[in-house]
Scaffold this active site. Sequence first.
Site, PDB file in Angstrom:
ATOM      1  N   LEU A 131      -3.260  -4.524  21.678  1.00  0.00           N
ATOM      2  CA  LEU A 131      -3.366  -5.952  21.326  1.00  0.00           C
ATOM      3  C   LEU A 131      -1.965  -6.461  20.989  1.00  0.00           C
ATOM      4  O   LEU A 131      -1.200  -5.784  20.293  1.00  0.00           O
ATOM      5  CB  LEU A 131      -4.277  -6.110  20.103  1.00  0.00           C
ATOM      6  N   LEU A 148      -3.692  -1.672   8.470  1.00  0.00           N
ATOM      7  CA  LEU A 148      -2.248  -1.759   8.274  1.00  0.00           C
ATOM      8  C   LEU A 148      -1.569  -0.462   8.681  1.00  0.00           C
ATOM      9  O   LEU A 148      -2.155   0.616   8.637  1.00  0.00           O
ATOM     10  CB  LEU A 148      -1.932  -2.110   6.816  1.00  0.00           C
ATOM     11  N   TYR A 151       5.493   5.493  21.336  1.00  0.00           N
ATOM     12  CA  TYR A 151       4.832   5.326  20.033  1.00  0.00           C
ATOM     13  C   TYR A 151       5.401   6.412  19.127  1.00  0.00           C
ATOM     14  O   TYR A 151       4.763   7.429  18.860  1.00  0.00           O
ATOM     15  CB  TYR A 151       3.323   5.457  20.203  1.00  0.00           C
ATOM     16  N   TYR A 164      -5.136   4.764  16.814  1.00  0.00           N
ATOM     17  CA  TYR A 164      -4.653   4.579  18.182  1.00  0.00           C
ATOM     18  C   TYR A 164      -4.631   5.928  18.889  1.00  0.00           C
ATOM     19  O   TYR A 164      -4.322   6.958  18.266  1.00  0.00           O
ATOM     20  CB  TYR A 164      -3.257   3.941  18.149  1.00  0.00           C
ATOM     21  N   ALA A 203       0.804  -1.221   0.000  1.00  0.00           N
ATOM     22  CA  ALA A 203       0.000   0.000   0.000  1.00  0.00           C
ATOM     23  C   ALA A 203       0.838   1.273   0.000  1.00  0.00           C
ATOM     24  O   ALA A 203       0.278   2.360   0.073  1.00  0.00           O
ATOM     25  CB  ALA A 203      -0.965  -0.021   1.187  1.00  0.00           C
ATOM     26  N   LEU A 221      -8.153   1.478  11.347  1.00  0.00           N
ATOM     27  CA  LEU A 221      -7.774   1.298  12.753  1.00  0.00           C
ATOM     28  C   LEU A 221      -6.838   2.415  13.170  1.00  0.00           C
ATOM     29  O   LEU A 221      -5.845   2.674  12.468  1.00  0.00           O
ATOM     30  CB  LEU A 221      -7.046  -0.039  12.933  1.00  0.00           C
TER      31      LEU A 221
HETATM   32  P1  NAD Z   1      -0.710  -6.579  12.339  1.00  0.00           P
HETATM   33  O1  NAD Z   1       0.733  -6.855  12.314  1.00  0.00           O
HETATM   34  O2  NAD Z   1      -1.644  -7.726  12.429  1.00  0.00           O
HETATM   35  O3  NAD Z   1      -1.191  -5.719  11.090  1.00  0.00           O
HETATM   36  C1  NAD Z   1      -0.398  -4.795  10.398  1.00  0.00           C
HETATM   37  C2  NAD Z   1      -0.345  -5.294   8.970  1.00  0.00           C
HETATM   38  O4  NAD Z   1       0.139  -4.272   8.111  1.00  0.00           O
HETATM   39  C3  NAD Z   1       0.578  -6.497   8.787  1.00  0.00           C
HETATM   40  O5  NAD Z   1      -0.170  -7.563   8.248  1.00  0.00           O
HETATM   41  C4  NAD Z   1       1.611  -5.986   7.784  1.00  0.00           C
HETATM   42  O6  NAD Z   1       2.032  -6.998   6.918  1.00  0.00           O
HETATM   43  C5  NAD Z   1       0.809  -4.924   7.070  1.00  0.00           C
HETATM   44  N1  NAD Z   1       1.589  -3.934   6.315  1.00  0.00           N
HETATM   45  C6  NAD Z   1       2.643  -3.201   6.749  1.00  0.00           C
HETATM   46  N2  NAD Z   1       3.084  -2.399   5.754  1.00  0.00           N
HETATM   47  C7  NAD Z   1       2.286  -2.642   4.668  1.00  0.00           C
HETATM   48  C8  NAD Z   1       2.250  -2.137   3.336  1.00  0.00           C
HETATM   49  N3  NAD Z   1       3.118  -1.227   2.908  1.00  0.00           N
HETATM   50  N4  NAD Z   1       1.299  -2.620   2.496  1.00  0.00           N
HETATM   51  C9  NAD Z   1       0.416  -3.541   2.916  1.00  0.00           C
HETATM   52  N5  NAD Z   1       0.400  -4.049   4.161  1.00  0.00           N
HETATM   53  C10 NAD Z   1       1.333  -3.608   5.027  1.00  0.00           C
HETATM   54  O7  NAD Z   1      -0.913  -5.583  13.575  1.00  0.00           O
HETATM   55  P2  NAD Z   1      -2.190  -4.829  14.164  1.00  0.00           P
HETATM   56  O8  NAD Z   1      -1.706  -4.278  15.462  1.00  0.00           O
HETATM   57  O9  NAD Z   1      -3.398  -5.681  14.154  1.00  0.00           O
HETATM   58  O10 NAD Z   1      -2.376  -3.599  13.172  1.00  0.00           O
HETATM   59  C11 NAD Z   1      -3.539  -3.348  12.422  1.00  0.00           C
HETATM   60  C12 NAD Z   1      -3.978  -1.903  12.612  1.00  0.00           C
HETATM   61  O11 NAD Z   1      -4.404  -1.731  13.975  1.00  0.00           O
HETATM   62  C13 NAD Z   1      -2.876  -0.880  12.390  1.00  0.00           C
HETATM   63  O12 NAD Z   1      -3.406   0.260  11.745  1.00  0.00           O
HETATM   64  C14 NAD Z   1      -2.465  -0.523  13.796  1.00  0.00           C
HETATM   65  O13 NAD Z   1      -1.854   0.746  13.900  1.00  0.00           O
HETATM   66  C15 NAD Z   1      -3.815  -0.551  14.469  1.00  0.00           C
HETATM   67  N6  NAD Z   1      -3.802  -0.570  15.957  1.00  0.00           N
HETATM   68  C16 NAD Z   1      -3.139  -1.562  16.629  1.00  0.00           C
HETATM   69  C17 NAD Z   1      -3.131  -1.552  18.023  1.00  0.00           C
HETATM   70  C18 NAD Z   1      -2.414  -2.640  18.794  1.00  0.00           C
HETATM   71  O14 NAD Z   1      -2.196  -2.502  20.005  1.00  0.00           O
HETATM   72  N7  NAD Z   1      -2.046  -3.754  18.172  1.00  0.00           N
HETATM   73  C19 NAD Z   1      -3.814  -0.557  18.728  1.00  0.00           C
HETATM   74  C20 NAD Z   1      -4.493   0.427  18.011  1.00  0.00           C
HETATM   75  C21 NAD Z   1      -4.478   0.416  16.620  1.00  0.00           C
END
Ligand code: NAD
Length: 286
Positions: A220, A121, A182, A172, A74, A170
Amino acid sequence: KGKRAFIAGVADDNGYGWAIAKALAAAGAEILVGTWVPALNIFESSLRRGKFDESRVLPDGSLMEITKVYPLDAVFDNPQDVPEDIKANKRYAGSSNWTVQEVAETVKNDFGSIDILVHSLANGPEVTKPLLETSRKGYLAALSASSYSYISLLKHFLPIINPGGSSVSLTYIASERIIPGYGGGMSSAKAALESDTRVLAFEAGRKHRVRINTISAGPLRSRAAKAIGFIDMMIDYSIANAPLQKELSAEEVGNAAAFLASPLASAITGAVIYVDNGLHAMGVGV
Ligand code: NAD
């Protein structure tokens, strides 16, 4: 008629993207996912070898089916954007049509249209560095992968999202409150994503009758979060201080995303919805 969802950002069964896919599948949607190119092989082979079968179980006992996995990067909008070193990279050369524009075209050719677009992502190469130590390059990379990627996805998919459809990303709380650790411009990237949610809700609502919301999720233990390095501390902090003293499950975020994508949320757009056990509402730790 069943709805079709495209979820960008699924590469294992630990993250929010997987949980959102499951909640949408449980509600009867057909599931397409976009997987980051470097993670594609391992994700597809794990799926094939049944490594995720336990996590594929839906509330009715059936297994979530993923109709198709699309390679996606992306940070690139079209083939002209891709630099030579990436083109030559073995992992990228093994796949094709993974820029945002090409993925949207391929989905259109395969299925015609979708109803739900999910952006789950983010990437910030300097996330472990304080903002004061973040380079221009690292900052812009965080914004490119974590914020503009959403604008690009929506721009290219909007023509094939059926009117009445919905999109969710998603975010934060580090966008609006200080969360030391962060870094790398990720807090800035989430602030941009939330602001863009409002403007895009206006533009997509007026033009295509599509709703745009973002979920501000609590901590998470995903792959991405583990890379930041403070996730266990954030989970402990939340359990100690949030109104609801329990660990947040990815399923709870998945359910909220399914609600936002459904007609139950037909008047909700441009919103930041907190799914964090209420932690955002606290003013002090207790
Ligand atoms: P995750 O690792 O499951 O998901 C992140 C995904 O982004 C991965 O699958 C990775 O391969 C993909 N990615 C990274 N760069 C990319 C690119 N250039 N093109 C396509 N895909 C790409 O982790 P997650 O924590 O579930 O993250 C998902 C969303 O949730 C993110 O936006 C993250 O900021 C948000 N979020 C996470 C938390 C947490 O505590 N885990 C809290 C709030 C928000």
